[in-house]
Design a protein around this motif. Structure first.
Motif, PDB file in Angstrom:
ATOM      1  N   GLU A  42     -25.197  60.847 -28.977  1.00  0.00           N
ATOM      2  CA  GLU A  42     -24.077  59.393 -28.210  1.00  0.00           C
ATOM      3  C   GLU A  42     -23.119  59.044 -29.182  1.00  0.00           C
ATOM      4  O   GLU A  42     -23.654  59.379 -30.826  1.00  0.00           O
ATOM      5  N   THR A  43     -22.028  57.990 -28.578  1.00  0.00           N
ATOM      6  CA  THR A  43     -20.486  57.947 -29.814  1.00  0.00           C
ATOM      7  C   THR A  43     -20.523  55.959 -29.490  1.00  0.00           C
ATOM      8  O   THR A  43     -20.356  56.176 -28.422  1.00  0.00           O
ATOM      9  N   GLU A  47     -13.662  53.129 -30.795  1.00  0.00           N
ATOM     10  CA  GLU A  47     -13.178  54.214 -32.406  1.00  0.00           C
ATOM     11  C   GLU A  47     -11.998  53.070 -32.752  1.00  0.00           C
ATOM     12  O   GLU A  47     -11.578  52.725 -31.772  1.00  0.00           O
ATOM     13  N   ARG A 100     -12.808  53.967 -25.972  1.00  0.00           N
ATOM     14  CA  ARG A 100     -12.879  55.073 -25.761  1.00  0.00           C
ATOM     15  C   ARG A 100     -12.517  55.451 -24.397  1.00  0.00           C
ATOM     16  O   ARG A 100     -12.293  54.657 -23.255  1.00  0.00           O
ATOM     17  N   PRO A 106     -13.723  61.633 -28.684  1.00  0.00           N
ATOM     18  CA  PRO A 106     -14.609  61.343 -29.690  1.00  0.00           C
ATOM     19  C   PRO A 106     -15.846  62.898 -30.222  1.00  0.00           C
ATOM     20  O   PRO A 106     -16.750  62.674 -30.631  1.00  0.00           O
ATOM     21  N   TYR A 110     -16.818  63.699 -33.795  1.00  0.00           N
ATOM     22  CA  TYR A 110     -17.990  64.261 -34.103  1.00  0.00           C
ATOM     23  C   TYR A 110     -18.349  65.538 -34.268  1.00  0.00           C
ATOM     24  O   TYR A 110     -18.892  65.555 -35.594  1.00  0.00           O
ATOM     25  N   GLN A 126     -23.007  64.433 -22.856  1.00  0.00           N
ATOM     26  CA  GLN A 126     -22.985  62.557 -23.374  1.00  0.00           C
ATOM     27  C   GLN A 126     -22.777  62.726 -21.906  1.00  0.00           C
ATOM     28  O   GLN A 126     -22.239  63.471 -20.909  1.00  0.00           O
TER      29      GLN A 126
END
Length: 459
Positions: A42-43, A47, A100, A106, A110, A126
């Motif tokens: 997960e992000t 951002e 995002r 992303p 990562y 994701q």
RNA sequence: GUGGUUGUAGCUCAGCUGGUUAGAGCGCUGGAUUGUGGUUCCAGAGGUCGCCGGUUCGAACCCGGUCUUCCACCCCA
């Protein structure tokens, strides 16, 4: 009186029934992601702006939600910029973060940040929401979910084949038969642009070409001319407009058209390999279709491009897309890592499945059994019964008050509870409970200490 | 971002060329029915007519703005 509350344009609330259906789709997708060996990450929802800006083209930049800086952000802007009223100049001064826009960029970020901890090839999935400042339409929201699976650090075309199989596996499992997985290769589009002498106008050329099936040959040519592609160049690309037949027939014609383009021939070779391998292995319910007009706007794709169309007869844009990007991590400083991935559009898949009535009925049941409440003494005993039912794995509940039978039954009916338990004075005396099956209206009696037997009976 | 469209009760929608107290169906609440839901019958509650402003003696209706919905572009899951 308080004013009516509302939610922002293009966002939605989800009811319990809707969440159940969405979870069903997510569980199915997740299951296959894991069966194929992908690991979840997960992000953050937002951002740094520079991570996102410029990665999706000018159009993409416009659709990125920018987050205002905290504090007294406006006083920090110099007078010249402030009074210029130029949004493009002012935005970076008052906004450093952005929501995002997709999951791929992303992810690239990562990979670069965690390159030393990652074992390549890295297969990640994701499932998170993304945001676009778009104007909403049917199947188009400002907040929606993407379900992505990507592989980085593997150049083999077998990855592309695997993704086609993955699409097929998920849509088959969901009962969504007759989807079309369209495939093309960016190198073929580059080759064509090269051969017709419009290499510098590649993006404009492909964007126009992409609309062929929608607006027709005439309009496409019109748009190309408008973008500065010469009449003679369009004439050279003419065979493309009418290309048809099986994949191998199309590839044969492309070989003739692209003979002088090294990159174009490379694209033909890749497609040939992917398609023939998929044909060799076979698909369950989806159909793989070569579509040389498939372009996709995202400019980071370099090899294969995918797009999934809903079954025929359903009015919906693509329900999935993806492709290979050879240098996405390069933007963030990590060279020579090739990635390829696909995305499932959860919200659109939902709409398509709703339209085709493909959700299983079992999703409507949120409670297996409701125990009616007859009063203080009976209620206490019922609570014990409910506890043992829960222990036996049933979704069980006790109606909280000793309301009238009619009301309690009505509630059970509305909730779609298949079994109602009656535990009143009589039953209490007999040390039993009565189960009414709502659909048939039949009663069955069990001893109070045999909740597990009942659980087994209805499972 | 461009052009169009929509908004009336919880939901789906009526509401005439502007004219008294804005209606229906479904749903909801209560009752007929003090241990049996889905059918029926009776009664009841519920609306600043999206919001702000303008025209008019008078606006749900006309005009302007704004928000929302959906559609076509742009683009995209």
């Amino acid at each position: 009186m308080a004013q009516k509350p509302s939610i922002p344009k293009g966002t939605r609330d989800f009811s319990p029934a809707e969440v159940a259906k969405r979870n069903y789709i997510i569980q199915t997708i997740k299951k296959h992601f894991e069966i194929y060996g992908f690991q979840p990450i997960e992000t953050p929802s937002f951002e740094n702006s520079e991570t996102l800006m410029g990665k999706y083209g000018d159009e993409g930049d416009r659709l990125i939600f920018k987050i205002l800086n905290s504090g007294d952000f406006i006083s920090k802007v110099d007078d010249v910029t402030y009074s210029s009223k130029n949004s493009a100049l002012l935005t970076p001064k008052i906004s450093e973060k952005a929501l995002r826009y997709d999951l791929t960029v992303p992810f690239a970020r990562y990979v670069v940040m965690h390159q030393n901890e990652i074992d390549f090839p890295f297969k990640r999935y994701q499932i998170q929401p993304v945001w676009r400042a778009d104007r909403p339409q049917k199947g188009r929201f400002r907040e929606f979910y993407q379900c992505d699976a990507d592989v980085v650090g593997a150049n083999s075309l077998l990855q592309e084949v695997e993704f086609v199989q993955l699409y097929d596996a998920v849509f088959t499992d969901l009962g969504l038969k007759g989807t079309t997985i369209k495939i093309n290769n960016r190198k073929i589009l580059s080759g064509i642009a090269e051969v017709i002498g419009a290499k510098h106008l590649l993006v404009d050329f492909t964007v126009a070409l992409d609309k062929l099936d929608k607006i027709g040959e005439g309009k496409v040519k019109e748009e190309m001319l408008e973008k500065g592609i010469s009449e003679s160049a369009i004439e050279k690309a003419r065979p493309l407009f009418s290309i048809a037949g099986t994949a191998s027939e199309q590839l044969e014609r492309l070989r003739g058209l692209l003979a002088d383009s090294e990159i174009g021939m490379a694209g033909v070779g890749e497609l040939d390999e992917i398609i023939s391998t998929v044909e060799n292995i076979g698909l369950q319910s989806a159909q793989l279709q070569l579509d040389v007009t498939l372009a996709r706007g995202l400019n980071y794709y370099t090899g294969a491009i995918f797009e999934v169309a809903a079954p025929e007869g359903v009015q919906m844009g693509s329900i999935g897309g993806g492709g290979r990007y050879d240098d996405l991590t390069g933007i963030f400083g990590l060279k020579d890592v090739s990635g390829v991935g696909i995305s499932f559009g959860l919200d659109r898949i939902y709409l398509v499945m709703e339209e085709l009535n493909l959700f299983p009925d079992s999703l409507d049941t949120s409670l297996d059994v409701l125990c009616l409440n007859f009063g203080e003494k009976e209620g206490l005993e019922a609570l014990k019964l409910v506890a043992s039912m829960r222990k036996a794995g049933l979704r069980a509940d006790l109606y909280p008050t000793a309301a009238k039978m009619q009301k309690q039954f009505k509630y059970a009916d509305k909730r779609g509870v298949p079994y109602v338990v009656l535990l009143g004075e009589e039953e209490l005396k007999a040390g039993a409970f009565v189960v009414k099956e709502m659909k048939s209206g039949q009663h069955k009696t069990y001893a109070l200490d045999t909740a597990a037997v009942f659980a087994k009976d209805i499972s």
